[in-house]
Scaffold this motif. Structure first.
Motif, PDB file in Angstrom:
ATOM      1  N   SER A  53       0.720  -1.039  -0.256  1.00 35.08           N
ATOM      2  CA  SER A  53       0.475   0.180   0.085  1.00 35.08           C
ATOM      3  C   SER A  53       1.020   1.462   0.061  1.00 35.08           C
ATOM      4  O   SER A  53       0.373   2.006  -0.154  1.00 35.08           O
ATOM      5  N   VAL A  56       2.067   1.794  -3.406  1.00 36.67           N
ATOM      6  CA  VAL A  56       0.765   2.549  -4.469  1.00 36.67           C
ATOM      7  C   VAL A  56       0.799   3.934  -3.720  1.00 36.67           C
ATOM      8  O   VAL A  56       0.435   4.449  -4.902  1.00 36.67           O
ATOM      9  N   SER A  57       0.399   4.167  -2.696  1.00 36.04           N
ATOM     10  CA  SER A  57       0.237   5.749  -2.093  1.00 36.04           C
ATOM     11  C   SER A  57       1.433   6.680  -2.699  1.00 36.04           C
ATOM     12  O   SER A  57       1.373   8.027  -2.828  1.00 36.04           O
ATOM     13  N   SER A  67      -6.855   4.539  -6.832  1.00 35.85           N
ATOM     14  CA  SER A  67      -7.488   3.653  -5.897  1.00 35.85           C
ATOM     15  C   SER A  67      -8.013   2.292  -6.966  1.00 35.85           C
ATOM     16  O   SER A  67      -8.560   0.987  -6.057  1.00 35.85           O
ATOM     17  N   GLN A  70      -5.084   0.533  -6.049  1.00 34.59           N
ATOM     18  CA  GLN A  70      -5.871  -0.589  -4.524  1.00 34.59           C
ATOM     19  C   GLN A  70      -6.487  -1.811  -4.702  1.00 34.59           C
ATOM     20  O   GLN A  70      -6.402  -2.678  -3.727  1.00 34.59           O
ATOM     21  N   SER A  71      -7.394  -0.990  -5.632  1.00 33.56           N
ATOM     22  CA  SER A  71      -9.369  -1.898  -5.085  1.00 33.56           C
ATOM     23  C   SER A  71      -8.751  -3.541  -6.023  1.00 33.56           C
ATOM     24  O   SER A  71      -9.248  -4.901  -5.463  1.00 33.56           O
ATOM     25  N   SER A  74      -6.818  -5.502  -3.616  1.00 31.66           N
ATOM     26  CA  SER A  74      -7.648  -6.415  -2.551  1.00 31.66           C
ATOM     27  C   SER A  74      -8.291  -7.187  -3.391  1.00 31.66           C
ATOM     28  O   SER A  74      -8.863  -7.740  -1.422  1.00 31.66           O
TER      29      SER A  74
END
Length: 138
Positions: A53, A56-57, A67, A70-71, A74
């Motif tokens: 994470s 990605v951030s 997003s 990240q989605s 996950s």
């Protein structure tokens, strides 16, 4: 200290049990040190998820693109992709953490973000088309 008056084997057994206790104290109570010295930790999965994470951030992409990535990561197929990456890197949380902090992984994320932002592909299509590479085979 370890078996004074017990002989050599008594001291050796005492030292053995003492080292086991020290290992488990480090393993359970100091996970950063455990990952660094042993390559494992009781909550190494949390550290790996945190590294992913964070990667990605740190992307310089619009919020919608981040997003989407990240989605995807996950989702069940994203978790399978991350498991594939862990298997490619090898055993040891320290190796996996180093991979997810590497420039190669960040390059992959940037290419995914650019492909998503330009509308060329979705996150799942991009990661399906680009299998995990550790950069060692180049």
């Amino acid at each position: 200290m370890f078996g004074s008056g017990k002989g050599f084997f008594g001291g050796l057994i005492g030292l053995f049990f003492f080292s086991i206790v020290v290992f488990f104290v480090i393993y359970l109570l100091v996970p950063d040190v455990s990952i660094r010295f042993f390559g494992i930790s009781v909550n190494s999965d949390e550290y790996i998820a945190q590294a992913v994470s964070q990667s990605v951030s740190e992307l310089d992409m619009p919020e919608g693109v981040m997003s989407d990535i990240q989605s995807y990561l996950s989702s069940p197929e994203g978790k399978a992709y991350l498991d594939e990456a862990e298997a490619a890197v090898g055993n040891g949380a320290d190796k996996v953490l180093a991979f997810f902090s590497s420039d190669g992984w960040r390059n992959t994320l940037e290419r995914a973000g650019n492909a998503i932002a330009s509308g060329v592909s979705s996150a799942s299509d991009f990661f399906a088309a680009h299998p995990v590479t550790t950069g060692e085979s180049k």
